[in-house]
Write a protein that holds these residues in place. Structure first.
Motif, short mmCIF file in Angstrom:
data_model
loop_
_atom_site.label_atom_id
_atom_site.label_comp_id
_atom_site.label_asym_id
_atom_site.label_seq_id
_atom_site.Cartn_x
_atom_site.Cartn_y
_atom_site.Cartn_z
N ALA A 57 0.84 -1.21 0.00
CA ALA A 57 0.00 0.00 0.00
C ALA A 57 0.87 1.25 0.00
CB ALA A 57 -0.94 0.00 1.20
N ASP A 58 1.96 1.22 0.75
CA ASP A 58 2.86 2.37 0.81
C ASP A 58 3.43 2.69 -0.57
OD1 ASP A 58 2.33 2.12 3.49
OD2 ASP A 58 4.37 1.60 4.07
N TYR A 59 3.91 1.67 -1.26
CA TYR A 59 4.50 1.88 -2.59
C TYR A 59 3.47 2.44 -3.57
CZ TYR A 59 8.43 -0.92 -0.90
OH TYR A 59 9.49 -1.41 -0.18
N LYS A 60 2.24 1.96 -3.48
CA LYS A 60 1.19 2.45 -4.37
C LYS A 60 0.87 3.91 -4.07
CE LYS A 60 -0.83 0.73 -7.33
NZ LYS A 60 -0.61 0.83 -8.80
N ILE A 61 0.83 4.26 -2.79
CA ILE A 61 0.57 5.65 -2.42
C ILE A 61 1.67 6.56 -2.95
CG2 ILE A 61 0.47 7.27 -0.46
CD1 ILE A 61 -1.05 4.97 1.06
N VAL A 62 2.92 6.16 -2.77
CA VAL A 62 4.04 6.96 -3.28
C VAL A 62 3.91 7.15 -4.78
CG1 VAL A 62 6.55 7.02 -3.62
CG2 VAL A 62 5.61 6.36 -1.39
N GLN A 63 3.47 6.13 -5.46
CA GLN A 63 3.31 6.19 -6.92
C GLN A 63 2.19 7.15 -7.33
OE1 GLN A 63 1.88 2.51 -8.57
NE2 GLN A 63 2.44 3.07 -10.67
N LEU A 64 1.08 7.15 -6.60
CA LEU A 64 -0.11 7.90 -7.01
C LEU A 64 -0.18 9.34 -6.51
CD1 LEU A 64 -2.84 5.15 -6.40
CD2 LEU A 64 -1.85 5.86 -8.60
N ILE A 65 0.37 9.59 -5.34
CA ILE A 65 0.15 10.89 -4.69
C ILE A 65 0.94 12.00 -5.40
CG2 ILE A 65 2.01 10.81 -2.96
CD1 ILE A 65 -0.36 11.55 -0.93
N LYS A 66 0.36 13.18 -5.39
CA LYS A 66 0.96 14.32 -6.09
C LYS A 66 1.05 15.53 -5.16
CE LYS A 66 -0.61 12.99 -10.71
NZ LYS A 66 -0.11 11.68 -10.51
N LYS A 67 1.83 16.48 -5.61
CA LYS A 67 2.00 17.73 -4.87
C LYS A 67 0.62 18.32 -4.54
CE LYS A 67 4.21 22.20 -5.14
NZ LYS A 67 5.12 23.07 -5.84
N GLU A 68 0.51 18.83 -3.33
CA GLU A 68 -0.68 19.48 -2.78
C GLU A 68 -1.78 18.50 -2.37
OE1 GLU A 68 -1.91 22.82 -5.15
OE2 GLU A 68 0.12 23.64 -5.17
N ASP A 69 -1.55 17.18 -2.53
CA ASP A 69 -2.47 16.20 -1.97
C ASP A 69 -2.24 16.11 -0.47
OD1 ASP A 69 -3.67 15.53 -4.41
OD2 ASP A 69 -2.32 13.84 -4.77
N ILE A 70 -3.16 15.45 0.20
CA ILE A 70 -3.05 15.20 1.64
C ILE A 70 -2.99 13.70 1.84
CG2 ILE A 70 -4.24 15.39 3.87
CD1 ILE A 70 -5.58 17.95 2.74
#
Length: 150
Positions: A57-70
């Motif tokens: 889950a951590d790796y997927k979050i790092v892949q998907l999340i972008k600047k200004e997301d929370i």
């Protein structure tokens, strides 16, 4: 802006979803396929399911999340990976991970792991309380209100 939730074991998913609905913000919950659910959720909530694995889950979050997301997580390591991307990271107890506090938090985690590896014992986290939930809700609401006013 989206709110990502590190969904495995998060006690604040429902609270975060409720607040996000009020602000009209999309929520993405990233969780193991072990937590698959047929429950109905608001239209602004989506799930990303990942395979079993300690950090999937951590790796997927790092892949998907972008600047200004929370990101909402209790995982210091994950927080340290997304902070450089310009992400705001909030702990389930309502405090924010920052460039100023993340190194100390990671050192504490490393020290605890060393103690446990050598046969010692460390205290686990305290039980999550209603006061903790209220502190989280207040912190997320304030964060979103401040973002909206900018």
């Amino acid at each position: 802006m989206k709110i990502f939730i590190d969904g495995d074991g998060s006690p604040v998913k429902e609270s975060a979803m409720d607040i996000a609905v009020n602000f009209g913000i999309a929520v993405v919950i990233v969780t193991s396929i072990d937590h698959y659910s047929l429950k109905e959720y608001p239209a602004n909530v989506s799930f990303v399911y990942v395979d079993k694995g300690a950090d999937a889950a951590d790796y997927k979050i790092v892949q998907l999340i972008k600047k200004e997301d929370i990101l909402i997580t209790q995982d210091y390591g994950l927080a340290s990976l997304v902070l450089p991307k310009g992400v705001t990271v909030l702990h389930q107890l309502g405090y924010q991970y920052t460039a100023e506090n993340i190194d100390n938090l990671l050192e504490q985690r490393h020290f605890g792991a060393k103690v446990r590896k050598s046969g010692g014992r460390t205290k686990g986290p305290k039980a999550f309380t209603q006061a903790d939930r209220e502190a989280f809700k207040a912190a997320l609401t304030t964060l979103l209100q401040n973002d909206k006013s900018q």
